[in-house]
Design a protein around this motif. Structure first.
Motif, short mmCIF file in Angstrom:
data_model
loop_
_atom_site.label_atom_id
_atom_site.label_comp_id
_atom_site.label_asym_id
_atom_site.label_seq_id
_atom_site.Cartn_x
_atom_site.Cartn_y
_atom_site.Cartn_z
N SER A 1 43.75 30.57 53.64
CA SER A 1 42.84 29.82 52.59
C SER A 1 43.47 29.95 51.24
O SER A 1 43.29 28.87 50.46
N GLY A 2 43.91 31.17 50.88
CA GLY A 2 44.74 31.22 49.62
C GLY A 2 45.82 29.98 49.39
O GLY A 2 46.02 29.54 48.43
N TRP A 3 46.78 30.29 50.71
CA TRP A 3 47.90 29.40 50.94
C TRP A 3 47.24 27.79 50.58
O TRP A 3 47.90 26.98 49.93
N ALA A 4 46.15 27.61 51.40
CA ALA A 4 45.42 26.05 51.41
C ALA A 4 45.17 25.71 49.72
O ALA A 4 45.43 24.56 49.39
N TYR A 5 44.46 26.91 49.11
CA TYR A 5 44.11 26.24 47.70
C TYR A 5 45.26 26.18 46.95
O TYR A 5 45.43 25.21 46.02
N GLY A 6 46.60 26.69 47.11
CA GLY A 6 47.69 26.39 46.25
C GLY A 6 48.14 25.25 46.83
O GLY A 6 48.73 24.39 45.89
N SER A 7 48.01 24.82 48.00
CA SER A 7 48.41 23.54 48.55
C SER A 7 47.68 22.42 47.95
O SER A 7 47.96 21.27 47.53
N LEU A 8 46.17 22.66 47.87
CA LEU A 8 45.50 21.61 47.06
C LEU A 8 45.74 21.65 45.54
O LEU A 8 45.51 20.37 45.15
N LEU A 9 46.20 22.35 44.90
CA LEU A 9 46.65 22.37 43.51
C LEU A 9 47.91 21.43 43.40
O LEU A 9 48.03 20.73 42.70
N SER A 10 48.95 21.78 44.24
CA SER A 10 49.97 20.86 44.12
C SER A 10 49.85 19.41 44.72
O SER A 10 50.27 18.47 44.12
N GLY A 11 48.71 19.20 45.68
CA GLY A 11 48.19 17.91 46.10
C GLY A 11 47.70 17.14 44.90
O GLY A 11 47.56 16.06 45.37
N ALA A 12 47.11 18.00 43.99
CA ALA A 12 46.22 17.20 42.92
C ALA A 12 47.42 16.27 42.10
O ALA A 12 46.73 15.38 41.61
N VAL A 13 48.74 16.48 42.03
CA VAL A 13 49.69 15.46 41.55
C VAL A 13 49.66 14.32 42.07
O VAL A 13 49.29 13.22 41.17
N VAL A 14 49.56 14.08 43.57
CA VAL A 14 49.18 12.75 44.17
C VAL A 14 47.95 12.01 43.98
O VAL A 14 47.91 11.11 43.45
N VAL A 15 46.96 12.99 44.03
CA VAL A 15 45.60 12.35 44.03
C VAL A 15 45.11 11.93 42.62
O VAL A 15 44.52 10.74 42.51
N GLU A 16 45.56 12.86 42.01
CA GLU A 16 45.02 12.54 40.32
C GLU A 16 45.78 11.28 39.88
O GLU A 16 45.14 10.45 39.08
N ALA A 17 47.13 10.95 40.16
CA ALA A 17 47.89 9.91 39.92
C ALA A 17 47.19 8.70 40.65
O ALA A 17 46.97 7.51 40.13
N LEU A 18 46.84 8.91 41.87
CA LEU A 18 46.33 7.72 42.77
C LEU A 18 44.93 7.24 42.21
O LEU A 18 44.49 5.97 42.21
N PHE A 19 44.16 8.06 41.83
CA PHE A 19 42.72 7.98 41.31
C PHE A 19 42.72 7.78 39.96
O PHE A 19 41.25 7.96 39.39
N ALA A 20 43.72 7.81 39.07
CA ALA A 20 43.60 7.97 37.65
C ALA A 20 42.61 8.97 37.15
O ALA A 20 42.01 8.61 36.21
N ARG A 21 42.83 10.13 37.48
CA ARG A 21 41.87 11.04 37.43
C ARG A 21 42.65 12.00 36.15
O ARG A 21 43.76 12.33 36.40
N GLN A 22 41.88 12.50 35.36
CA GLN A 22 42.44 13.63 34.33
C GLN A 22 42.72 14.89 35.11
O GLN A 22 41.80 15.20 35.89
N GLY A 23 43.70 15.38 34.76
CA GLY A 23 43.89 17.07 35.56
C GLY A 23 45.57 17.44 35.19
O GLY A 23 46.14 16.46 34.70
N ILE A 24 45.46 18.54 35.65
CA ILE A 24 46.87 19.21 35.45
C ILE A 24 47.91 18.72 36.08
O ILE A 24 49.17 18.60 35.87
N GLY A 25 47.71 18.07 37.22
CA GLY A 25 48.99 17.48 38.05
C GLY A 25 49.18 16.23 37.48
O GLY A 25 50.50 16.01 37.57
N ARG A 26 48.27 15.42 37.10
CA ARG A 26 48.76 14.10 36.58
C ARG A 26 49.57 14.39 35.07
O ARG A 26 50.59 13.66 34.87
#
Length: 322
Positions: A246-271
């Motif tokens: 789950s720790g690895w999974a959370y890190g993967s979610l943080l890195s995946g936020a780059v794609v998701v925040e750009a795709l859904f025009a969401r404010q966040g550290i990934g974008r």
């Protein structure tokens, strides 16, 4: 003895965190500098009409006229002290940008991990209730196929499909992630589904082993239903490998936020990170990557503690294993 073990464990974690910070800052700094001159971001981009005098003043003000090694050491010191300086392109302190953009990313990552575990437990319950007959084997095979497809689904493709179905098709949800709860649904689902597929695949393998363990057989002989055996006995034992991931999974979610925040025009550290990397905004990129790396180290620590809480045998075997 326990205090000494705790001190050693904490020292190991601090050493790991410092090593992560140094490696992250070093790789990002030199990679961005090799990609081009960051002065473009300072002067407003490639189309800037700044004169030679203004350019030279900016180069001196930001220390870009000093040798590269000196710039690296200065940036490294700012990183260690968590004073990342000012953004080249936004002309704001990086700490302010991080404070504004980190909470939205942590929110969707946390919700996605929780949703992933809900999906995993529901899938395990469906398999348990299906039994061991022909129908049960068919359901197990179908669930295994769903897990495989979910775990390999690219997030940008999954997000695009969700937009096509629930936004363009049914009009049920907004295409962009605004301030309303409805705007969280598609980004969270996009992040959660691949992680749920991976965790479910790991969990199902452990459940097969736990299902034949003596405690499970004894519980069934006493008349317990399959759902009760799962929820009271086998799930807790089988969840340990997935919980450790789950720790690895959370890190993967943080890195995946780059794609998701750009795709859904969401404010966040990934974008923010993506936009800063595009214009070679070195302080912002280093600040964002270092904070994400430190979060990953902290989440892995919490994952270890939670794993020991679920399985007391780890505490008895290792004493203190932080």
């Amino acid at each position: 003895m326990t205090a000494r073990r705790i001190a050693r464990a904490v020292a190991r974690r601090l050493g790991s965190a410092l090593l992560v910070v140094w490696l992250t800052a070093t790789v990002v700094f030199f990679a961005l500098r090799l990609s081009g001159d960051p002065l473009e971001a300072i002067m407003g981009g490639p189309g800037s009409q700044a004169g030679a005098e203004a350019t030279e003043r900016a180069r001196e003000a930001y220390g870009l006229d000093r040798p590269l090694v000196v710039q690296y050491l200065a940036q490294l010191w700012n990183t260690v002290t968590l004073q990342f300086g000012d953004s080249y392109s936004r002309k704001q302190p990086v700490t302010e940008l991080l404070a504004a953009n980190l909470p939205p990313t942590l929110l969707i990552a946390t919700l996605a991990l929780l949703l992933a575990w809900v999906l995993v437990v529901c899938g395990a319950l469906v398999v348990a209730l299906a039994g061991h007959g022909r129908a049960g084997r068919a359901i197990r095979s179908a669930m295994a196929g769903v897990e495989t497809v979910a775990s390999v689904a690219p997030q940008f493709f999954l997000g695009a499909v969700l937009i096509l179905v629930f936004v363009s098709g049914f009009g049920l949800l907004p295409a962009t992630s605004g301030s309303t709860p409805a705007g969280l649904v598609l980004p969270v689902v996009t992040l959660a589904v691949p992680i749920a597929g991976y965790l479910a695949h790991v969990l199902q393998g452990s459940l097969i082993e736990a299902d034949d363990a003596p405690f499970a057989v004894t519980s069934r002989s006493r008349g317990a239903s399959e759902a009760r055996v799962l929820l009271r006995h086998t799930l807790r034992h089988a969840a340990l490998p997935a919980l450790a991931l789950s720790g690895w999974a959370y890190g993967s979610l943080l890195s995946g936020a780059v794609v998701v925040e750009a795709l859904f025009a969401r404010q966040g550290i990934g974008r923010m990170l993506l936009e800063a990397a595009t214009v070679r905004d070195v302080p912002v990129v280093i600040g964002a990557v270092v904070v994400i790396a430190l979060l990953y180290v902290g989440i892995m620590l919490l994952s270890d503690v939670l794993e020991q809480w679920v399985d007391p045998r780890l505490r008895r075997r290792d004493g203190v294993r932080i």
